[in-house]
Every structure is written in structure tokens, then in C-alpha cells.
Motif scaffolding. Structure first.
Motif, PDB file in Angstrom:
ATOM      1  N   LYS A  28       1.069  -1.949   0.036  1.00 16.90           N
ATOM      2  CA  LYS A  28       0.071  -0.063  -0.164  1.00 16.90           C
ATOM      3  C   LYS A  28       0.894   1.435  -0.278  1.00 16.90           C
ATOM      4  N   ARG A  29       0.379   2.263  -0.836  1.00 12.37           N
ATOM      5  CA  ARG A  29       0.816   3.489  -0.205  1.00 12.37           C
ATOM      6  C   ARG A  29       0.220   4.059   0.134  1.00 12.37           C
ATOM      7  N   ASN A  30      -1.024   3.771   1.227  1.00 16.03           N
ATOM      8  CA  ASN A  30      -1.535   4.510   2.082  1.00 16.03           C
ATOM      9  C   ASN A  30      -1.992   3.051   3.307  1.00 16.03           C
ATOM     10  N   GLU A  31      -1.806   2.622   4.445  1.00 20.55           N
ATOM     11  CA  GLU A  31      -2.852   1.753   5.258  1.00 20.55           C
ATOM     12  C   GLU A  31      -3.837   2.170   5.267  1.00 20.55           C
ATOM     13  N   ILE A  32      -4.455   3.697   5.755  1.00 26.00           N
ATOM     14  CA  ILE A  32      -5.262   3.674   6.239  1.00 26.00           C
ATOM     15  C   ILE A  32      -6.172   3.877   5.211  1.00 26.00           C
ATOM     16  N   LEU A  33      -6.161   4.387   3.989  1.00 25.06           N
ATOM     17  CA  LEU A  33      -7.149   4.390   2.934  1.00 25.06           C
ATOM     18  C   LEU A  33      -6.768   3.464   2.322  1.00 25.06           C
ATOM     19  N   ASN A  34      -6.516   1.965   2.972  1.00 25.54           N
ATOM     20  CA  ASN A  34      -6.107   0.791   1.716  1.00 25.54           C
ATOM     21  C   ASN A  34      -6.110   0.860   0.180  1.00 25.54           C
ATOM     22  N   LEU A  35      -4.148   2.723   0.283  1.00 28.69           N
ATOM     23  CA  LEU A  35      -3.993   2.711  -1.134  1.00 28.69           C
ATOM     24  C   LEU A  35      -3.388   2.371  -1.616  1.00 28.69           C
ATOM     25  N   PRO A  36      -3.508   1.413  -3.194  1.00 31.30           N
ATOM     26  CA  PRO A  36      -1.917   0.237  -3.584  1.00 31.30           C
ATOM     27  C   PRO A  36      -1.255   1.011  -3.921  1.00 31.30           C
ATOM     28  N   VAL A  37      -0.143   0.747  -4.303  1.00 36.29           N
ATOM     29  CA  VAL A  37       1.207   0.621  -4.629  1.00 36.29           C
ATOM     30  C   VAL A  37       1.321   1.121  -6.552  1.00 36.29           C
ATOM     31  N   THR A  38       0.178  -0.059  -6.570  1.00 35.99           N
ATOM     32  CA  THR A  38       0.394  -0.783  -7.997  1.00 35.99           C
ATOM     33  C   THR A  38      -1.540  -0.818  -7.796  1.00 35.99           C
ATOM     34  N   ASP A  39      -1.337  -0.310  -9.689  1.00 34.35           N
ATOM     35  CA  ASP A  39      -2.740  -1.237 -10.662  1.00 34.35           C
ATOM     36  C   ASP A  39      -3.023  -2.289 -10.296  1.00 34.35           C
ATOM     37  N   SER A  40      -4.121  -3.007 -10.218  1.00 34.63           N
ATOM     38  CA  SER A  40      -4.427  -4.545 -10.028  1.00 34.63           C
ATOM     39  C   SER A  40      -5.631  -5.000 -11.310  1.00 34.63           C
ATOM     40  N   LEU A  41      -5.640  -5.923 -11.490  1.00 34.32           N
ATOM     41  CA  LEU A  41      -6.294  -6.663 -12.714  1.00 34.32           C
ATOM     42  C   LEU A  41      -7.091  -7.833 -12.010  1.00 34.32           C
ATOM     43  N   SER A  42      -8.500  -7.963 -11.893  1.00 36.59           N
ATOM     44  CA  SER A  42      -9.137  -9.249 -11.118  1.00 36.59           C
ATOM     45  C   SER A  42     -10.623  -9.416 -12.618  1.00 36.59           C
ATOM     46  N   ILE A  43     -10.702 -11.138 -11.409  1.00 32.94           N
ATOM     47  CA  ILE A  43     -11.779 -11.622 -12.618  1.00 32.94           C
ATOM     48  C   ILE A  43     -13.405 -11.574 -11.333  1.00 32.94           C
ATOM     49  N   SER A  44     -14.250 -11.246 -10.919  1.00 36.12           N
ATOM     50  CA  SER A  44     -15.045 -11.817 -10.592  1.00 36.12           C
ATOM     51  C   SER A  44     -15.809 -12.692 -11.072  1.00 36.12           C
ATOM     52  N   LEU A  45     -16.647 -13.818  -9.258  1.00 34.23           N
ATOM     53  CA  LEU A  45     -17.015 -14.953 -10.056  1.00 34.23           C
ATOM     54  C   LEU A  45     -18.673 -14.943  -9.413  1.00 34.23           C
ATOM     55  N   THR A  46     -18.847 -13.741 -10.768  1.00 32.06           N
ATOM     56  CA  THR A  46     -20.555 -13.598 -10.477  1.00 32.06           C
ATOM     57  C   THR A  46     -21.355 -13.858  -9.165  1.00 32.06           C
ATOM     58  N   ASN A  47     -21.641 -15.808  -9.351  1.00 31.15           N
ATOM     59  CA  ASN A  47     -22.640 -16.228  -8.142  1.00 31.15           C
ATOM     60  C   ASN A  47     -21.755 -16.441  -6.670  1.00 31.15           C
ATOM     61  N   LEU A  48     -20.581 -16.723  -6.844  1.00 31.21           N
ATOM     62  CA  LEU A  48     -19.738 -17.186  -5.956  1.00 31.21           C
ATOM     63  C   LEU A  48     -19.782 -15.765  -5.288  1.00 31.21           C
ATOM     64  N   GLY A  49     -19.601 -15.476  -3.875  1.00 29.46           N
ATOM     65  CA  GLY A  49     -19.482 -14.453  -3.129  1.00 29.46           C
ATOM     66  C   GLY A  49     -20.442 -13.904  -1.627  1.00 29.46           C
ATOM     67  N   THR A  50     -20.355 -13.313  -1.357  1.00 27.43           N
ATOM     68  CA  THR A  50     -21.182 -12.442   0.345  1.00 27.43           C
ATOM     69  C   THR A  50     -22.421 -12.026  -0.668  1.00 27.43           C
ATOM     70  N   THR A  51     -23.185 -12.997   0.575  1.00 25.56           N
ATOM     71  CA  THR A  51     -24.936 -12.067   0.836  1.00 25.56           C
ATOM     72  C   THR A  51     -24.758 -11.673   2.218  1.00 25.56           C
ATOM     73  N   THR A  52     -25.546 -10.056   2.692  1.00 22.74           N
ATOM     74  CA  THR A  52     -25.197  -9.238   3.312  1.00 22.74           C
ATOM     75  C   THR A  52     -27.129  -8.926   3.887  1.00 22.74           C
ATOM     76  N   GLU A  53     -27.327  -9.421   4.704  1.00 22.01           N
ATOM     77  CA  GLU A  53     -28.154  -8.745   5.594  1.00 22.01           C
ATOM     78  C   GLU A  53     -27.996  -7.607   6.547  1.00 22.01           C
ATOM     79  N   LEU A  54     -28.385  -6.692   6.326  1.00 25.16           N
ATOM     80  CA  LEU A  54     -28.285  -5.107   6.804  1.00 25.16           C
ATOM     81  C   LEU A  54     -29.637  -4.597   7.521  1.00 25.16           C
ATOM     82  N   SER A  55     -29.617  -4.657   8.968  1.00 31.19           N
ATOM     83  CA  SER A  55     -30.951  -3.725  10.186  1.00 31.19           C
ATOM     84  C   SER A  55     -30.642  -3.285  10.445  1.00 31.19           C
ATOM     85  N   VAL A  56     -31.061  -2.263  11.315  1.00 35.00           N
ATOM     86  CA  VAL A  56     -30.482  -0.766  11.964  1.00 35.00           C
ATOM     87  C   VAL A  56     -31.191  -1.777  13.670  1.00 35.00           C
ATOM     88  N   ASN A  57     -30.708  -1.375  14.729  1.00 40.36           N
ATOM     89  CA  ASN A  57     -31.406  -2.113  15.683  1.00 40.36           C
ATOM     90  C   ASN A  57     -30.300  -0.618  16.481  1.00 40.36           C
TER      91      ASN A  57
END
Ligand code: 2P0
Length: 329
Positions: free
Chosen positions: A39-68
Motif C-alpha cells: 500500500k501507498r497509504n495503509e489507512i485508506l488502503n491505497l495500493p502501490v500499483t494497479d491490479s486486475l481481477s476477474i469476479s466470480l459472478t455467483n460466488l460471493g457474500t450475501t449480507t443482510e443489514l438492519s438497524v438495531n
């Protein structure tokens, strides 16, 4: 510059006035083809370099969020998470950025399709799904660029999970990181197939966060990392344009190996591989010697992601019956 400064810049007065009861959101896992490491900035998670990825479309995380009204509560895969755990604290520190008032609490119920913290990018899909859920809960209606920036504040690689397909993360130059976000590339490659070989689903030996910080501070090999990334990105984009599987696979595999080389050169050394990881690597190289076009990448963990052409799926399943094939397109 703090995370809160960035959030205030993005949301302004629109922050968190109206909200719905319960929302659910999803984000895919992304696999880096050209890695983010350092990282070039550890607080803001700013990277030293560009990067490239591929997303796995249907495989991931599902999150339910509510107020409490009582206190923050976090569930992972239907299990309530201990309030003293790192997992709990990372989530609470993130949602702290969005509370309309100090007595405003969240219930976060998150489910991963993949093992958590095993180098299968669960923190990327996790923070991105949470960002998508916050966007819904508070009706921010943000565009993907700003959502990507917010997700990055939770975990760097989460900024690439905002999109499907190939995603390019611009490192950016600005101090506030408003130019550091994931952008989808127009390339489609329906024959490109990813298979996961799970060696271990146990949490990793050292977090990527700690590991990349140590690498950038102590590895001599890391001094060439930026140059290496520029070279690999250029070649990979060329191979993508031409759908040249051989070149694409070779660059991806070599980029992963060079990242792991910088880890091995870290003081003290970092090694995520297990004996089975190396065994798989040798089997893959052996298959290539026998004319089968299969390549791999490895992230901060022992698991292997295979890269090959769809037409070779049956051959791959024959040699690796345990492989989990991913439907990307
Ligand atoms: C990547 N990895 O490009 C690289 C390759 C692991 C190996 O991004 O500290 O969890 O939250 O920004 O995003 C894992 O690091 O780290 C990672 P933080 P993150 O996918």
C-alpha cells in the motif's frame, strides 16, 4: 486524511438520514490475475500499483443489514460473532463511518459461499456486499465508482468486487484516493474458465494486511514490484484482447509466483503454501508438458485457482475430480 474525511467527501449531507428496515445485498468474490500487494497509504488502503481481477459472478457474500436500538450485532454464516474478535471489530470499525448518531446500531448478517479468511477473497466480497447493503439501507444511490471507493476503505481488494467480469483497479495518485477504484473492462471471454482446488479452508497463518506491510518494508525483491506489475498488466491486457490463453495463463501464473517470491524474501519469511499446494503446482506443470493448457494463480493462502479453456473442462475434471468449476459468464 482519515476514512471519515473520504466518506464525508462522498456522502456530504446525504449521509444517513433516511433508512429502510432490512436490506439484503450481494457481492462476488474476485480473483486477482495481476496482484495487489503493498500500500501507498495503509489507512485508506491505497495500493502501490494497479491490479486486475476477474469476479466470480455467483460466488460471493450475501449480507443482510438492519438497524438495531441496542448494540452492534454481527452474524457470520448464522453464527453470532464474538464482540472481541478481529472479524467483529473490522465490521464495526467500518460501519462506524456511517452512523447517523452514536446510539444508532446495526445488525449485520453475512453469509459466505466460500471459506472465510482462507485466501479465497472473502474479505473482498464481504466488504463490498456490506457497502452495497449500506447503499440500499440509506438510499444513497451512489454510482459504482464511489461505491468502489467506499468498499476499498473496508478492504483494498473489495473495490474490485463492485463489478462483474474483468475489473481494473486504478492505484491512483491522489492523497484522498478519489482516483483509486475498480473499473469494469469491456472484454468478455466466455471460454475462460476458473476452477478452485481447495487445499485448506482454515483461516490463513498471517493476514494479507500484515503480510503485505511486512513484505513492502523488508523484501529486497519487492523493490522491483511496481516495474513487474506494469510489465505484466500490459502483457495481460494484450493477451485478453487476443484471447490468447497461453499468454494469459503464463502471465497470470508468473505474476502470482513473483508475488509469493517477494513474500518468501520477507523478513521473517511468509509462506502460505502447504505441501498439497506444491503437489498441485507440479501436477499442473506436468499436464502442460503433456499439451494440456492449464495454468494457476494463488492468493494469500494455500488454495489453487485453475485457469483454462472451457473446452478442456472434462480433461481438467478427469485429473482433478475435486475441482469446483465456476460459472463466470
Ligand atoms: C489481491 N490479495 O490482489 C491480493 C493478492 C491477496 C493476494 O488483495 O489490507 O484483504 O484489506 O487491503 O484486500 C488481499 O488483501 O487487504 C489481497 P487489505 P486485502 O487480491
Amino acid at each position: 486524511m482519515t476514512k471519515q474525511d473520504v466518506i464525508n467527501q462522498i456522502l456530504g449531507k446525504n449521509k444517513s438520514s433516511d433508512y429502510y428496515g432490512t436490506v439484503t445485498a450481494f457481492a462476488p468474490v474476485n480473483i486477482a490475475l495481476i496482484k495487489y500487494w503493498g500500500k501507498r497509504n495503509e489507512i485508506l488502503n491505497l495500493p502501490v500499483t494497479d491490479s486486475l481481477s476477474i469476479s466470480l459472478t455467483n460466488l460471493g457474500t450475501t449480507t443482510e443489514l438492519s438497524v438495531n436500538n441496542n448494540k452492534d450485532t454481527v452474524f457470520l454464516n448464522d453464527k453470532k460473532i464474538d464482540e472481541h474478535s478481529d472479524f467483529f471489530n473490522r465490521i464495526v470499525n467500518f460501519v462506524d463511518l456511517f452512523r447517523p448518531d452514536p446510539e444508532f446500531y446495526f445488525t449485520v448478517k453475512t453469509k459466505n459461499d466460500i471459506p472465510t479468511n482462507a485466501g479465497l477473497a472473502s474479505s473482498a466480497s464481504g466488504f463490498c456486499a456490506l457497502t452495497n447493503a449500506l447503499n440500499k439501507l440509506f438510499s444513497w444511490n451512489l454510482d459504482h465508482q464511489h461505491m468502489s471507493i467506499i468498499a476499498r476503505l473496508g478492504s483494498g481488494s473489495a473495490c474490485r468486487s463492485i463489478e462483474n467480469g474483468f475489473v481494473y483497479w486504478h492505484a491512483g495518485k491522489q492523497q484522498d484516493g478519489m482516483d483509486s477504484y475498480g473499473e469494469t473492462l469491456s472484454y468478455k471471454w466466455s471460454e475462460l474458465t476458473i476452477g478452485i482446488l481447495t487445499v485448506s479452508d482454515k483461516p490463513k497463518v498471517i493476514s494479507s494486511r500484515k503480510a503485505m506491510s511486512l513484505t513492502s518494508k523488508t523484501s529486497l525483491l519487492y523493490k522491483n514490484w511496481s516495474e513487474r506489475i506494469s510489465h505484466d498488466l500490459k502483457s495481460l491486457l494484450g493477451s485478453l484482447k487476443e484471447k490468447d490463453m497461453k499468454r494469459f495463463g503464463e502471465i497470470t501464473e508468473s505474476n502470482a509466483l513473483s508475488m509469493h517470491a517477494t513474500m518468501l524474501d520477507t523478513k521473517p519469511p511468509i509462506l502460505y503454501w502447504l505441501p498439497e499446494t506444491v503437489q498441485y503446482m507440479r501436477e499442473i506443470w506436468n499436464l502442460r508438458e503433456n499439451g494440456i493448457s492449464v495454468y494457476f494463480t494463488i492468493d494469500a493462502g494455500p488454495n489453487i485457482k485453475l485457469i483454462f479453456d472451457k473446452k478442456d473442462s472434462n480433461t481438467i475434471k478427469k485429473y482433478f475430480p475435486e475441482v469446483k468449476l465456476i460459472n463466470i459468464w
